[in-house]
Design an enzyme around this catalytic site. Structure first.
Site, mmCIF file in Angstrom:
data_model
loop_
_atom_site.group_PDB
_atom_site.id
_atom_site.type_symbol
_atom_site.label_atom_id
_atom_site.label_comp_id
_atom_site.label_asym_id
_atom_site.label_seq_id
_atom_site.Cartn_x
_atom_site.Cartn_y
_atom_site.Cartn_z
ATOM 1 C CG HIS A 105 32.250 -3.865 -41.257
ATOM 2 N ND1 HIS A 105 33.338 -3.569 -42.221
ATOM 3 C CD2 HIS A 105 31.795 -4.893 -41.463
ATOM 4 C CE1 HIS A 105 33.473 -4.621 -43.078
ATOM 5 N NE2 HIS A 105 32.541 -5.296 -42.614
ATOM 6 C CE LYS B 16 30.301 -11.934 -41.483
ATOM 7 N NZ LYS B 16 29.919 -10.625 -42.085
#
Length: 424
Positions: free
Chosen positions: A322, A195
């Site tokens: 996701h 991320k």
């Protein structure tokens, strides 16, 4: 007769569980992640379960929607969806993050539909003696692969609300590699995602290079969460072309992604610029996005996820899933639908390694070589641990968090943190 069985009660229990100081484009995770556990009880005493968002606006919407499923058969999915679409509208009060489509009140009806659908499918499976995947057409794989999901992070939360987690700090390339090694050792993941959108792109690319050197055989992904400008994303493309499996949401908007596609050999992936069927049509027209990360929580359920997969196959798009902070009920719902999709071309995302607590009987869901095995038991294959549910509900009552706000939390560390996107 199974058709005579009706839903007679709806229970909504908000919970909070410990969440690490994970950094992202919006700021940093708060010490407590919020979820809601929804139970649908039937006239014959069965209980179907689901897990969804637990912020205050979502709890209000769920409370409003409770009456909509009472009296329905667990098999009345279409009627449930019709009722929800007619009754549930966007509402005020939520902090909406572009990087978190599930926070958008425009998706209220889809979020409620998904929540009820999962619990109703769980009930259907119990009534028929079949796992949910069989109700979705049957399994095309017995195990579902997930990816190691790395985060830049601080060693502990400001104010030390509880003991620091065992992961430690994750800022430098060496620390990110150590984080990946720990996660792979524990779960056996066969791919890695970082991320990004937190530090200067040069630092994040250096971390990807360190991961490539440490794990030369594993596919890598970087997700800057649209926190890089188009110019930055284009400038980074030549280096990332040599490193990544796909390039996820580096820059905002379909227009920006379409322009970026002209400057990279990598497939562009998204869970941000395509989050509705109208977005899908526009995205298909531009041809910019080549990988779609679905999420049954805000797309509208497991059946819609299957529809998305068929659309991806038709338009020759890759498919993955996701994730946000979640527990085992959501993980098992993801696993059932992912097992039913032939064109699941990439391992799914999951935050599960970051969550230490659980609300299901038997404790944590097990991973084998980075994958979750389909249970053979009816329904979702997991049941609530009533004691743990009570504990996590008590944490919700005590923690004081009612709405996720990564920006406000970050400003406790850095009062001048701008929060604007794209920042780089």
């Amino acid at each position: 007769m199974t058709r005579d069985i009706r839903i007679t009660d709806v229970r909504i229990t908000p919970i909070a569980f410990r969440d690490g100081p994970l950094l992202n484009a919006a700021g940093i995770h708060e010490p407590w992640a919020l979820r809601a556990i929804v139970e649908l009880e039937t006239s014959d005493g069965r209980v179907g379960i689901s897990e969804t968002y637990g912020d205050e606006p979502m709890l209000r919407v769920l409370a409003q929607a409770k009456e909509l499923v009472l009296g329905l058969s667990p098999f009345d999915l279409n009627r449930m969806e019709e009722r929800v679409r007619a009754a549930i509208r966007p509402g005020p009060g939520a902090v909406e993050f572009e990087l978190a489509p599930g926070s958008h009140t425009a998706k209220n009806a889809a979020k409620v539909t998904s929540t009820f659908e999962v619990a109703m499918l769980d009930l259907q499976g119990q009534l028929l003696g079949a796992p949910v995947v069989d109700l979705l057409g049957g399994a095309v794989r017995d195990t579902v692969p997930y990816s190691a999901y790395l985060f830049f992070k601080y060693a502990e939360h400001i104010g030390r609300p509880y003991a620091a987690d065992a992961w430690g700090e994750g800022i430098s390339p060496a620390q990110i590699v150590a984080q990946a090694q720990r996660m792979i050792d524990a779960y056996g993941f066969q791919s890695i995602k970082l991320k990004g959108g937190v530090f200067e792109p040069a630092h994040e690319i250096a971390c990807m290079r360190a991961l490539r050197a440490a794990f030369p055989g594993l596919p890598l992904r970087l997700d800057p969460n649209a926190n890089w400008s188009l110019e930055t994303s284009i400038r980074a493309a030549p280096e990332l072309d040599e490193l990544l499996e796909y390039y996820e949401d580096p820059t905002p908007g379909l227009k920006g992604m379409a322009e970026l596609a002209r400057h990279t050999r990598l497939p562009l992936a998204t869970n941000m610029v395509i989050t509705t069927l109208d977005d899908f049509r526009k995205g298909a027209d531009t041809g910019a996005v080549k990988v779609l990360l679905s999420d049954h929580h805000y797309w509208g359920g497991l059946r819609v996820t299957q529809t998305l997969a068929r659309m991806c196959a038709l338009w020759d798009l890759g498919m993955s899933m996701h994730s946000n902070s979640h527990l085992g009920i959501s993980l098992m719902a993801m696993t059932h639908v992912a097992a039913s999709i032939p064109n699941l071309t990439y391992a799914c995302d999951t935050h599960y390694p970051w969550q230490e607590e659980e609300v299901i009987l038997g404790g944590r869901v097990a991973f084998e070589n980075g994958a979750v095995r389909l249970p053979g038991t009816p329904g979702l294959g997991v049941e609530l641990d009533r004691g743990k549910l009570a504990e996590l509900h008590a944490q919700y009552l005590a923690c004081g968090v009612r709405n996720r706000d990564d920006l406000a939390q970050m400003r406790k560390y850095d009062a001048g943190f701008p929060g604007r996107t794209p920042r780089f």
